[in-house]
Design a protein around this motif. Structure first.
Motif, PDB file in Angstrom:
ATOM      1  N   VAL A 148       0.830  -1.203   0.000  1.00  0.00           N
ATOM      2  CA  VAL A 148       0.000   0.000   0.000  1.00  0.00           C
ATOM      3  C   VAL A 148       0.864   1.253   0.000  1.00  0.00           C
ATOM      4  CG1 VAL A 148      -1.837   1.259   1.191  1.00  0.00           C
ATOM      5  CG2 VAL A 148      -1.783  -1.246   1.269  1.00  0.00           C
ATOM      6  N   ILE A 149       1.879   1.268   0.893  1.00  0.00           N
ATOM      7  CA  ILE A 149       2.763   2.423   0.990  1.00  0.00           C
ATOM      8  C   ILE A 149       3.645   2.482  -0.259  1.00  0.00           C
ATOM      9  CG2 ILE A 149       4.653   3.437   2.316  1.00  0.00           C
ATOM     10  CD1 ILE A 149       3.477   2.140   4.794  1.00  0.00           C
ATOM     11  N   PRO A 150       3.651   3.613  -0.939  1.00  0.00           N
ATOM     12  CA  PRO A 150       4.462   3.705  -2.168  1.00  0.00           C
ATOM     13  C   PRO A 150       5.950   3.707  -1.865  1.00  0.00           C
ATOM     14  CG  PRO A 150       3.517   5.845  -1.568  1.00  0.00           C
ATOM     15  CD  PRO A 150       2.926   4.838  -0.629  1.00  0.00           C
ATOM     16  N   PRO A 151       6.769   3.236  -2.831  1.00  0.00           N
ATOM     17  CA  PRO A 151       6.380   2.640  -4.116  1.00  0.00           C
ATOM     18  C   PRO A 151       5.874   1.213  -3.922  1.00  0.00           C
ATOM     19  CG  PRO A 151       8.748   2.544  -3.861  1.00  0.00           C
ATOM     20  CD  PRO A 151       8.234   3.299  -2.673  1.00  0.00           C
ATOM     21  N   SER A 152       4.861   0.843  -4.683  1.00  0.00           N
ATOM     22  CA  SER A 152       4.192  -0.437  -4.486  1.00  0.00           C
ATOM     23  C   SER A 152       4.082  -1.177  -5.807  1.00  0.00           C
ATOM     24  CB  SER A 152       2.801  -0.193  -3.899  1.00  0.00           C
ATOM     25  OG  SER A 152       1.936  -1.264  -4.137  1.00  0.00           O
ATOM     26  N   MET A 153       4.522  -2.438  -5.815  1.00  0.00           N
ATOM     27  CA  MET A 153       4.411  -3.235  -7.043  1.00  0.00           C
ATOM     28  C   MET A 153       2.953  -3.446  -7.466  1.00  0.00           C
ATOM     29  SD  MET A 153       7.447  -6.060  -6.961  1.00  0.00           S
ATOM     30  CE  MET A 153       7.130  -6.679  -5.309  1.00  0.00           C
TER      31      MET A 153
END
Length: 426
Positions: A148-153
């Motif tokens: 959820v927390i960027p950066p997120s695949m």
């Protein structure tokens, strides 16, 4: 007939224990054969699925996360989290959550976050009297914050699948990620008070906290450099992923001086394996999704849902419940590529912003990392803590329930998700 063949064969193969990529591929090919379509068109689908500039961020972020673990960045982040948790009840549990939030802002992967944090935090929690099942449960659940927390695949995959701005999705994931982390820390505090976990931790020591922050300065700067560059417009998410690789190498070689050729080799091996796995899933899932669209299955499903109710709140409840169930059985990346073409038209017709839907989608599916039978994070934490999945599942129930409540809150209050993207003009 195409829908019957597609879903029947897909469900049967999953029931027999077939890997998701095989189930998707075989079901899709069966429809092509029955319909008399040219199988060679699958090659074109494969090329179109991976011929995407934003998708190049995926292997780069995977490699950056692996390199940062080898550079000692993860260990320093966990040490900072432990100091910030201080003497509060369940301090190490809160530290595990904070460490997962920090590392999630680097790796973008739930299993990678769980492994990196769990290897250091779970043994320490066991030693301080938390038992074995609870440390594994809190680490597995908090590890899901990495998606959820960027950066997120998963957000990258959703952006490519839905043709939405990845920068906007990254921005939209900030507040939900913080909310999930805060909710887990509150649940951890209540559990710790009830069970007497680490009721008396070490008192705050300003000198020690300052020392730890100084040692971990370059670790804390990693998400600042990556996300700050994206949000300032200095570089795109794909370019940020490449920058993060060079940052990890620079810190590991010249500052921490902990990077090694062996660690570099392992990082490349893990990146190759994970990237290849994701791309082959994308290939088969793209074929699966194309068949759904060609036979107007998403439109039929959308109409079916709207025939049941036109209440957006009730639709959100049905969608989140569906995603929670699917997330228990199917890998998150494959699920995103399968359900996005089906559910996104329904939500857009009801007035939901695609970015808002993408965040709720990823949050809901991320809960599946800590719920059996798939529960990738649970298997990782189980092996670290040497405790059964069944025992972890019981201890994880209150934590999972907390995350479900946050998912519903995010769905019903879109401003929580859309405020930052709107403010930044995405």
């Amino acid at each position: 007939m195409a829908a019957t063949i597609l879903f029947s064969l897909f469900g049967a193969l999953l029931f027999l224990g077939s890997p998701i990529v095989v189930a998707l591929g075989v079901a899709s090919m069966a429809v092509y054969v029955v319909s008399g379509d040219d199988i060679t068109s699958l090659v074109e689908l494969a090329f179109s699925a991976i011929n995407s500039f934003p998708l190049m961020a995926l292997p780069s972020f995977i490699l950056a996360g692996a390199l940062m673990g080898d550079a000692g960045i993860a260990r320093r982040l966990i040490r900072i989290a432990e100091e910030l948790a201080g003497p509060a009840a369940g301090g190490l549990g809160a530290a595990a959550v904070m460490a997962c939030m920090f590392f999630g802002a680097i790796s973008g992967s739930g299993p990678a976050t769980t492994a990196a944090v769990g290897m250091l935090v779970i043994p320490a929690m066991i030693e301080r009297g938390y038992g074995r099942s609870y440390p594994a449960a809190i680490t597995a659940t908090a590890g899901g914050l990495g998606v959820v927390i960027p950066p997120s695949m998963p957000l990258v995959i959703y952006g490519v699948t839905a043709n939405e701005s990845i920068s906007a999705l990254f921005m939209a994931g900030v507040i939900p990620g913080i909310m999930l982390g805060a909710a887990l820390m509150i649940a951890n505090y209540i559990t710790a008070k009830r069970n007497g976990y680490q009721a008396q931790g070490e008192p705050y020591d300003k000198a020690r906290v300052f020392k730890v922050l100084k040692e971990g300065f370059w670790s804390l700067m990693a998400p600042v450099v990556i996300l700050g560059g994206i949000y300032s417009g200095l570089f795109t998410p794909t370019e940020a992923a490449v920058v993060s690789i060079f940052y990890a190498l620079f810190v590991g070689v010249f500052i921490h001086k902990e990077s090694s050729l062996l660690g570099l080799n392992e990082a490349f091996q893990n990146t190759t394996w994970l990237t290849g796995r994701v791309l082959i899933i994308m290939f088969t899932a793209t074929a699966f999704g194309r068949i759904l669209v060609e036979h107007h299955i998403p439109a039929m499903i959308a109409q079916g849902i709207l025939n049941i109710t036109d209440s957006l709140w009730l639709v959100w409840v049905l969608v989140i419940a569906f995603l929670l169930i699917v997330g228990m059985f199917i890998e998150i990346l494959a699920t995103i590529m399968i359900v996005t073409p089906v559910l996104l038209p329904v939500m857009v017709e009801l007035g939901v912003d695609p970015v808002h839907f993408g965040i709720v989608l990823v949050v809901s599916l991320g809960i599946g990392f800590s719920t059996p039978p798939l529960g990738e994070n649970m298997f990782i934490s189980s092996s670290i803590a040497n405790v059964s999945i069944e025992k972890i599942s019981v201890r994880a129930l209150p934590l999972v329930g907390t995350m479900v409540l946050i998912a519903l809150l995010l769905a019903f209050v879109p401003q929580l998700t859309m405020w930052l993207p709107d403010m930044m003009g995405f």
